[in-house]
Design a protein around this motif. Sequence first.
Motif, mmCIF file in Angstrom:
data_model
loop_
_atom_site.group_PDB
_atom_site.id
_atom_site.type_symbol
_atom_site.label_atom_id
_atom_site.label_comp_id
_atom_site.label_asym_id
_atom_site.label_seq_id
_atom_site.Cartn_x
_atom_site.Cartn_y
_atom_site.Cartn_z
ATOM 1 N N TRP A 84 0.826 -1.216 0.000
ATOM 2 C CA TRP A 84 0.000 0.000 0.000
ATOM 3 C C TRP A 84 0.855 1.258 0.000
ATOM 4 O O TRP A 84 0.556 2.215 -0.714
ATOM 5 N N TYR B 266 -8.719 7.382 -9.005
ATOM 6 C CA TYR B 266 -9.081 8.093 -7.772
ATOM 7 C C TYR B 266 -9.527 9.530 -8.040
ATOM 8 O O TYR B 266 -10.247 10.103 -7.223
ATOM 9 N N GLN C 283 -9.576 1.968 7.582
ATOM 10 C CA GLN C 283 -8.871 1.691 6.316
ATOM 11 C C GLN C 283 -9.204 2.758 5.270
ATOM 12 O O GLN C 283 -9.683 2.468 4.167
ATOM 13 N N HIS D 257 -7.444 4.747 3.438
ATOM 14 C CA HIS D 257 -6.510 5.066 2.354
ATOM 15 C C HIS D 257 -6.118 6.541 2.494
ATOM 16 O O HIS D 257 -5.815 6.972 3.597
ATOM 17 N N ASP E 121 -12.916 9.269 0.694
ATOM 18 C CA ASP E 121 -14.271 8.977 1.181
ATOM 19 C C ASP E 121 -14.502 9.625 2.544
ATOM 20 O O ASP E 121 -15.605 10.105 2.831
ATOM 21 N N ASP F 276 -5.658 4.460 8.967
ATOM 22 C CA ASP F 276 -5.078 3.543 7.989
ATOM 23 C C ASP F 276 -3.666 3.208 8.465
ATOM 24 O O ASP F 276 -3.013 4.034 9.105
ATOM 25 N N PHE F 277 -3.196 2.001 8.132
ATOM 26 C CA PHE F 277 -1.842 1.646 8.612
ATOM 27 C C PHE F 277 -0.737 2.147 7.689
ATOM 28 O O PHE F 277 0.439 1.949 7.976
ATOM 29 N N ASN G 55 -2.905 0.204 12.732
ATOM 30 C CA ASN G 55 -3.550 -1.023 12.278
ATOM 31 C C ASN G 55 -5.004 -1.011 12.767
ATOM 32 O O ASN G 55 -5.275 -0.572 13.883
ATOM 33 N N VAL G 56 -5.904 -1.504 11.949
ATOM 34 C CA VAL G 56 -7.312 -1.597 12.362
ATOM 35 C C VAL G 56 -7.429 -2.244 13.731
ATOM 36 O O VAL G 56 -8.233 -1.810 14.567
ATOM 37 N N LYS H 161 -15.337 -1.145 0.559
ATOM 38 C CA LYS H 161 -14.819 -0.922 -0.793
ATOM 39 C C LYS H 161 -13.368 -1.387 -0.913
ATOM 40 O O LYS H 161 -12.489 -0.636 -1.307
HETATM 41 C C1 LIG Z 1 -8.893 -0.266 -0.991
HETATM 42 S S1 LIG Z 1 -8.394 0.709 0.357
HETATM 43 C C2 LIG Z 1 -9.853 1.074 1.215
HETATM 44 C C3 LIG Z 1 -10.926 1.538 0.399
HETATM 45 C C4 LIG Z 1 -11.027 3.018 0.143
HETATM 46 N N1 LIG Z 1 -12.402 3.287 -0.051
HETATM 47 C C5 LIG Z 1 -10.254 3.430 -1.094
HETATM 48 O O1 LIG Z 1 -10.289 2.747 -2.116
HETATM 49 O O2 LIG Z 1 -9.659 4.481 -1.046
HETATM 50 C C6 LIG Z 1 -7.701 -0.436 1.512
HETATM 51 C C7 LIG Z 1 -6.911 0.282 2.609
HETATM 52 O O3 LIG Z 1 -6.734 -0.636 3.690
HETATM 53 C C8 LIG Z 1 -5.520 -0.317 4.325
HETATM 54 N N2 LIG Z 1 -5.184 -1.464 5.174
HETATM 55 C C9 LIG Z 1 -4.970 -2.747 4.791
HETATM 56 N N3 LIG Z 1 -4.767 -3.530 5.880
HETATM 57 C C10 LIG Z 1 -4.860 -2.715 6.972
HETATM 58 C C11 LIG Z 1 -4.765 -2.924 8.364
HETATM 59 N N4 LIG Z 1 -4.525 -4.148 8.882
HETATM 60 N N5 LIG Z 1 -4.916 -1.867 9.198
HETATM 61 C C12 LIG Z 1 -5.152 -0.624 8.692
HETATM 62 N N6 LIG Z 1 -5.256 -0.352 7.377
HETATM 63 C C13 LIG Z 1 -5.128 -1.402 6.518
HETATM 64 C C14 LIG Z 1 -4.578 -0.010 3.180
HETATM 65 O O4 LIG Z 1 -3.467 0.773 3.580
HETATM 66 C C15 LIG Z 1 -5.509 0.731 2.208
HETATM 67 O O5 LIG Z 1 -5.385 2.120 2.351
#
Ligand SMILES: C[S@@+](CC[C@H](N)C(=O)[O-])C[C@H]1O[C@@H](n2cnc3c(N)ncnc32)[C@H](O)[C@@H]1O
Length: 285
Positions: free
Chosen positions: A17, A30, A62, A64, A68, A83-84, A109-110, A128
Motif C-alpha cells: 500500500w 481516484y 482503512q 486510504h 471517502d 489507515d496503517f 492497524n485496524v 470498498k
Molecule cells: C482499498 S483501500 C480502502 C478503500 C477506500 N475506499 C479506497 O479505495 O480508497 C484499503 C486500505 O486498507 C488499508 N489497510 C490494509 N490492511 C490494513 C490494516 N490491517 N490496518 C489498517 N489499514 C489497513 C490499506 O493501507 C488501504 O489504504
Amino acid sequence: MHGQPVEPWFEANRAWWDERVPIHLASDFYGVDQFRAGRSTLEPFEVAELGDMSERSLVHLQCHFGLDTLSCARLGARVTGLDFSAPAIEAARQLAVATGLEARFEVGNVYDAPDVLRERYDIVYTGKGALAWLPDLAAWADVVVGLLRPRGTVYLAEFHPFTDVFADQDLTVRYGYFGQPEPMVDETPGTYADPSAATTHNRTGEWAHPIGEVLTELAVRGLRVRFVHEVPFTLFPRWPFLERGPDGVYRLPPGMPDLPLLYSVRATLDAADEEDGPTRADPPR
Ligand SMILES: C[S@@+](CC[C@H](N)C(=O)[O-])C[C@H]1O[C@@H](n2cnc3c(N)ncnc32)[C@H](O)[C@@H]1O
C-alpha cells in the motif's frame, strides 16, 4: 486460530500500500483533482444508506488517503480516518488542508484502532476493498464495537465475496467461497488503479470473508442488522466483459443473469425499534 503468524503479512501488505499511494494519487481511478474541485467519492447508494450524518461523529477504518472520509466531512460529519499506511495518512492530512475540511487522520492497524484513537463514534464506516486485508473478522468486530457509542451504527459497503470464486477472465469457478486461515497470496505487479504501474512490493496476503461470517460476527456482539443489500453492480472492471454505465458503475451485460457484485450492511448497537436512519430501503439496482 491462524496457521501462520499474521504480522509478516501486515508488513508485506503495508509495503504494498505504501508504494501505491503516489501511484493512486496520480491516477484517473481516484480522480484527486475532481475531488479537490468538490466531487464526492461516495457512491449515491452509500450516501442514501448512510443517512443523515450532519453533526455526527464518523470513523472511517482503512481510509486510504481519505477521499471517502473527507467526502463524509463535506456532508457534515465530524470525521476521523485511520489507515496503517503512513504515506496514505500524510496525503490525507494534506488533502484536508488543501480542501479546508476538518478531519483527524491517524496511522494505525485496524486491530489497534480503539487504543490509537481513544474516542467513540456515532458511525463506523468501512469497505470498498477493506475487509479482504483482515485475517480475523471476530477481532475486527470487537474493534467496531469498541469504537461505537451507545446506539451507534456500523455501515459497510464491500465487494461481494461471491465474485472471488471466479477466474479473472471469465466465470469459470476457480476458488472456494469459504474463508481459510491461510492467506491467499498474490504477486501481481501494478495496481487496480493502474495495472501498468512499475512496482517492486508485489506480494500480498488477503483473506476471504463470506457474508455469513461478517453478519454473524456483528450479530453475536449485539449489533442489530437493519439491512443487507446484495447489489448487481460493482465499482471496478472485475471482469473484462462488465459494462460501465453512465452512472459510472460496472454491470454484467444485458442478457446475462444477474450476480451479486457488491453488498452493503447497516447494523446498530442497542437499536430500538424507533431507531432513525435508513432501515430496509430498497436495495440499489
Ligand atoms: C482499498 S483501500 C480502502 C478503500 C477506500 N475506499 C479506497 O479505495 O480508497 C484499503 C486500505 O486498507 C488499508 N489497510 C490494509 N490492511 C490494513 C490494516 N490491517 N490496518 C489498517 N489499514 C489497513 C490499506 O493501507 C488501504 O489504504
